[in-house]
Write an enzyme that holds these catalytic residues in place. Structure first.
Site, PDB file in Angstrom:
ATOM      1  N   GLU A  15       0.684  -1.256   0.048  1.00 17.05           N
ATOM      2  CA  GLU A  15       0.030   0.147  -0.095  1.00 17.05           C
ATOM      3  C   GLU A  15       0.941   1.074  -0.078  1.00 17.05           C
ATOM      4  OE1 GLU A  15      -2.276  -0.936   3.634  1.00 17.05           O
ATOM      5  OE2 GLU A  15      -3.996  -1.151   2.282  1.00 17.05           O
ATOM      6  N   CYS A  62      -5.990   3.288  -6.390  1.00 17.64           N
ATOM      7  CA  CYS A  62      -5.524   2.340  -5.533  1.00 17.64           C
ATOM      8  C   CYS A  62      -6.590   1.031  -6.055  1.00 17.64           C
ATOM      9  CB  CYS A  62      -5.998   2.752  -4.314  1.00 17.64           C
ATOM     10  SG  CYS A  62      -5.472   1.277  -2.747  1.00 17.64           S
ATOM     11  N   CYS A  65      -8.217  -0.486  -1.842  1.00 15.32           N
ATOM     12  CA  CYS A  65      -9.455   0.042  -1.457  1.00 15.32           C
ATOM     13  C   CYS A  65     -10.443   0.011  -2.814  1.00 15.32           C
ATOM     14  CB  CYS A  65      -9.675   1.228  -0.812  1.00 15.32           C
ATOM     15  SG  CYS A  65      -8.800   2.534  -1.476  1.00 15.32           S
ATOM     16  N   HIS A  69     -12.826   4.650  -5.260  1.00 19.25           N
ATOM     17  CA  HIS A  69     -12.451   5.695  -5.888  1.00 19.25           C
ATOM     18  C   HIS A  69     -13.647   5.845  -7.054  1.00 19.25           C
ATOM     19  CE1 HIS A  69      -9.333   7.181  -3.397  1.00 19.25           C
ATOM     20  NE2 HIS A  69      -8.955   5.895  -3.347  1.00 19.25           N
ATOM     21  N   ARG A 481     -10.900   2.807   4.845  1.00 19.97           N
ATOM     22  CA  ARG A 481     -10.087   3.770   5.761  1.00 19.97           C
ATOM     23  C   ARG A 481     -10.566   5.014   6.311  1.00 19.97           C
ATOM     24  NH1 ARG A 481      -8.276   0.454   2.568  1.00 19.97           N
ATOM     25  NH2 ARG A 481      -6.660  -0.750   3.329  1.00 19.97           N
ATOM     26  N   SER A 504      -6.639   8.220   3.887  1.00 23.26           N
ATOM     27  CA  SER A 504      -5.286   8.518   4.232  1.00 23.26           C
ATOM     28  C   SER A 504      -4.678   9.799   4.138  1.00 23.26           C
ATOM     29  CB  SER A 504      -4.675   7.159   3.480  1.00 23.26           C
ATOM     30  OG  SER A 504      -4.956   5.853   3.897  1.00 23.26           O
ATOM     31  N   CYS A 551      -2.734   3.735   3.630  1.00 20.03           N
ATOM     32  CA  CYS A 551      -2.577   3.467   2.226  1.00 20.03           C
ATOM     33  C   CYS A 551      -2.141   4.911   1.615  1.00 20.03           C
ATOM     34  CB  CYS A 551      -3.909   3.018   1.388  1.00 20.03           C
ATOM     35  SG  CYS A 551      -3.764   2.786  -0.342  1.00 20.03           S
ATOM     36  N   CYS A 554      -3.457   6.057  -2.100  1.00 17.66           N
ATOM     37  CA  CYS A 554      -4.690   6.373  -1.881  1.00 17.66           C
ATOM     38  C   CYS A 554      -4.208   8.009  -1.456  1.00 17.66           C
ATOM     39  CB  CYS A 554      -5.524   5.767  -0.875  1.00 17.66           C
ATOM     40  SG  CYS A 554      -6.662   4.566  -1.571  1.00 17.66           S
TER      41      CYS A 554
HETATM   42 NI1  NFE Z   1      -5.708   2.450  -1.064  1.00 19.06          NI
HETATM   43 FE1  NFE Z   1      -8.059   3.907   0.145  1.00 19.06          FE
HETATM   44  C1  NFE Z   1      -9.417   5.470  -0.255  1.00 19.06           C
HETATM   45  C2  NFE Z   1      -7.419   5.375   1.608  1.00 19.06           C
HETATM   46  S1  NFE Z   1      -9.764   3.460   1.622  1.00 19.06           S
HETATM   47  S2  NFE Z   1      -6.952   2.002   0.502  1.00 19.06           S
HETATM   48  O1  NFE Z   1     -10.286   5.838  -0.736  1.00 19.06           O
HETATM   49  O2  NFE Z   1      -7.127   5.778   2.331  1.00 19.06           O
HETATM   50  O3  NFE Z   1     -10.052   2.260   2.228  1.00 19.06           O
END
Ligand code: NFE
Ligand code: MG
Length: 571
Positions: A15, A62, A65, A69, A481, A504, A551, A554
C-alpha cells in the site's frame, strides 16, 4: 536511551510508500513526522476527459480499497449532472462496496497488522491440542482440530527453514509480544485461512461488476443487467452463489475475525490508552455503511465529534473542508498558508526536498507528498473508529449495543476508541455490523427483483447535451479507511477540475500552517508518552501506525528510478 532520530521506511507491508521519522528519548516518543514518499498525480490525469470515464481512471488511484474511488467519482458526476440512479443499482453498489470493505478489513487485520501483536516464532512452540481447546472456547468456528493446528505449525516451520518467506523480517521474540504460544498459533492459522477466504468471497464483484480488483461501474447505475432466466446476466444461479458468498463472509467475521480481535486485545489493554490521536473525528456517510437516503436506509447522518467531546455530533458542512500544502511538495499561487476548498483545489507538484541519499526529510518545512486536509482548520481523524464513535454519539442502537459489549470486555470507556487498540477494534466491530447489513441489502435486492423491478441504469442524464454547461459535483463514500470525497467541475461536457480528498490523506497528512500535526503524527507524539522500547526494533510504532491501515497510494493519489532530482512533467 539518549534522544535520537529514528527513521522507519517503509513502514507498511504493502500500500504505497510511507516513511515515519521520530525523535525518541528514554523509551518515549518525543515528536513524529509522516512522510509520503510517492507522487501519483491521478487528479491531473483526469483533467480534460469525459466525466463519464472519470471513474475508470480515478479507481486506479488504488487497488487495495478497490472500487471506492470509482463510486466516489460516479457519485460526484451524478451530483453535478443531477442524475438519480435506480434502487437496484444503489443496492448493488452497496453490496459491491460492502463486500470490498469486509475483505479489506479482514485482510488488513490478518495480513497487514496482526503480526504486530502475534509472534510467529512463538506459535511454533504451541501445543496443538491446547490450541484446539482454546479455539473452541472462543468461537464455534469448525476448523479447530489439533491435527489442523499441527499441520499449520508444520507448514510455517518448513517456511522458517527456507528463510521464513512471507514471515521474514518480523521482530520475533521482541519483549512487547505478549500472547501465549497457543493464541499465537490460533491467529496464525486464521492468517492462512483468511487468504483463501478473501479470494472466495470477492467473486461477488465478478458477478455484479465484471472483475476484481477494479470492478466496473457506470455513471447512472451499474453495468450488469438482471434477468432471472438468462444465462449470462445476473440470474437465479448467480444470486444463489452470491448468497453463499455473503454467508461465508459473515461467518468468518462473526466466528473468526471479531473473536480473534477481542481475544488478542485482552492481552494488550494498555493500548487502549496508547496512540490517542486528533480529538476531532468525522464520518460523512452516504455509503455502503451509512447510506443516508439510499433505498437501504440511512444509518446515521454525516457528522463530526469535536475537541474530544464524544457525546455531541455536529453536522458536517462540505464548505468547511480545505487542503493545505505548507508541509507538502506542491506549489500554489495563493501561497502556502492558504487552504483551498477542493472545488478551488490544485495539484501542482514541486519537489523541494533533499537529493538522495539523505538522512531525514523532516528538517525541512516540506517533507511529504501528502496534502493536509483540515475541517474548519482542524486536523481530523477518519476511519472505522470515527464511524463507530459518530454512530454512538447519534444513538444508533445496534452500534451502541455492540460497542458497549466490546468495551465492557476490554474494561474501557468510549474514549478508548480513540487509541491504537480502539482503531483496530472498531474495524472488527464495524465488520460485524456490515456483515449483517449485507444480508439486509441482499434480501431487499431479491424482493425488488421478485416484484419485477430489475432496472440498473438510468439513461436520462447520459448524453452531455442533458447537462448544464458548467456544473460542480461532490461524491462521498465511507471507504474502508474512512471518509472519501471526490470533487468535480465540469465545463462544456469535459472535466475542468478534479480533486480527491482521501481517508489516508486526512490521516497521514503532515503539519498545517498553524503547526498542527496530522493524525498519524499526533498518535505517536501527541501526549509524549508513546512507548518505544528498542529504537532498532520499533514494534510499538508499527502497531500504532498500522492501526490506521495506511494507504499512501490513496493518500497521494512517479517514481524516479535511481533517485536524483525529481522532475515531474505533466501534460
Ligand atoms: Ni488505497 Fe483508500 C481510499 C485510502 S480507503 S486504501 O479511498 O485511504 O479504504
Ligand atoms: Mg487529492
Amino acid at each position: 536511551m539518549a534522544s535520537e532520530r529514528i527513521v522507519i521506511d517503509p513502514i507498511t507491508r504493502i500500500e504505497g510508500h510511507l516513511r515515519i521519522e521520530l525523535e525518541a528519548d528514554n523509551g518515549r516518543i518525543g515528536d513524529a513526522w509522516a512522510c509520503a514518499t510517492q507522487f501519483r498525480g491521478i487528479e491531473r490525469v483526469l483533467q480534460g476527459r469525459d466525466p463519464r470515464d472519470a471513474w475508470a481512471f480515478a479507481q486506479r488511484i488504488c487497488g487495495v480499497c478497490t472500487g471506492v474511488h470509482a463510486i466516489a467519482s460516479i457519485r460526484a458526476v451524478e451530483d453535478a449532472t443531477k442524475c438519480k440512479i435506480p434502487p437496484c443499482a444503489e443496492l448493488i453498489r452497496d453490496l459491491v462496496s460492502g463486500m470490498a470493505t469486509l475483505q479489506d478489513h479482514v485482510m488488513h487485520f490478518y495480513h497487514l497488522h496482526a503480526l504486530d501483536w502475534v509472534d510467529v516464532m512463538s506459535a511454533l512452540k504451541a501445543d496443538p491440542a491446547a490450541t484446539s481447546r482454546l479455539a473452541a472456547s472462543v468461537s464455534p468456528w469448525p476448523n479447530n482440530s489439533a491435527t489442523w493446528y499441527a499441520e499449520v505449525q508444520k507448514r510455517v516451520a518448513a517456511s522458517a527453514e527456507g528463510g521464513l518467506g512471507i514471515f521474514s523480517g518480523g521482530y520475533w521474540g521482541h519483549p512487547a509480544y505478549r500472547l501465549p504460544p497457543e493464541a499465537n498459533l490460533m491467529a496464525l492459522a486464521h492468517y492462512l485461512e483468511a487468504l483463501s477466504w478473501q479470494r472466495d468471497i470477492i467473486r461477488l464483484h465478478t458477478i455484479f461488476a465484471g472483475k476484481n480488483p477494479h470492478p466496473n461501474y457506470l455513471v447512472g447505475g451499474m453495468g450488469c443487467s438482471i434477468n432471472l432466466n438468462n444465462q449470462i446476466t445476473v440470474n437465479q444461479v448467480r444470486l444463489d452463489e452470491m448468497a453463499g458468498m455473503i454467508d461465508q463472509a459473515k461467518r468468518f467475521v462473526l466466528e473468526v475475525y471479531y473473536p480473534d480481535v477481542l481475544a488478542i486485545a485482552s492481552f494488550y489493554p494498555d493500548y487502549a490508552a496508547i496512540g490517542a490521536s486528533s480529538p476531532n473525528l468525522m464520518a460523512t456517510g452516504e455509503s455502503a455503511w451509512s447510506c443516508s437516503g439510499a433505498p437501504a436506509g440511512g444509518v446515521f447522518p454525516a457528522a463530526l465529534l469535536m475537541d474530544g467531546n464524544y457525546g455531541t455530533a455536529h453536522p458536517f458542512e462540505s464548505k468547511r473542508v480545505a487542503e493545505f500544502v505548507s508541509s507538502a511538495w506542491y506549489s500554489q499561487p495563493e501561497g502556502d498558508r492558504q487552504g483551498l476548498h477542493p472545488w478551488q483545489g490544485r495539484t501542482e507538484p514541486r519537489y523541494t526536498g533533499p537529493k538522495p541519499p539523505f538522512k531525514q526529510l523532516s528538517d525541512h518545512p516540506k517533507y511529504t507528498w501528502c496534502k493536509a486536509p483540515r475541517y474548519d482548520g482542524r486536523a481530523v481523524q477518519v476511519g472505522p473508529n470515527a464511524r463507530i464513535m459518530v454512530a454512538v454519539a447519534q444513538g444508533h442502537a445496534e452500534t451502541v449495543q455492540l460497542a458497549k459489549e466490546g468495551l465492557g470486555k476490554l474494561h474501557a470507556g468510549i474514549e478508548a476508541l480513540n487509541s491504537t487498540l480502539g482503531r483496530t477494534y472498531c474495524r472488527a466491530l464495524e465488520s460485524v455490523i456490515l456483515a449483517r447489513r449485507m444480508d439486509q441489502w441482499f434480501a431487499q435486492l431479491n424482493e425488488r427483483i421478485k416484484s419485477g423491478d430489475t432496472a440498473t441504469f438510468n439513461k436520462e442524464r447520459w448524453e452531455p447535451s442533458s447537462w448544464p454547461k458548467q456544473a460542480q459535483g461532490m461524491g462521498f463514500m465511507e471507504a474502508a479507511r474512512g471518509t472519501l470525497s471526490h470533487w468535480i467541475e465540469i465545463e462544456n461536457g469535459r472535466i475542468a477540475r478534479y480533486q480527491a480528498v482521501v481517508p489516508s490523506t486526512w490521516n497521514s497528512s503532515g503539519r498545517d500552517p498553524g503547526g498542527q500535526r496530522g493524525p498519524y503524527e499526533e498518535a505517536l507524539a501527541g501526549g509524549g508518552k508513546h512507548p518505544l522500547l528498542d529504537a532498532k526494533r520499533p514494534l510499538e510504532v508499527l502497531r500504532t501506525i498500522h492501526s490506521f491501515d495506511p494507504c499512501i497510494s490513496c493518500a497521494v493519489h512517479v517514481l524516479v528510478p535511481g533517485g536524483g532530482g525529481v522532475e515531474v512533467k505533466v501534460r
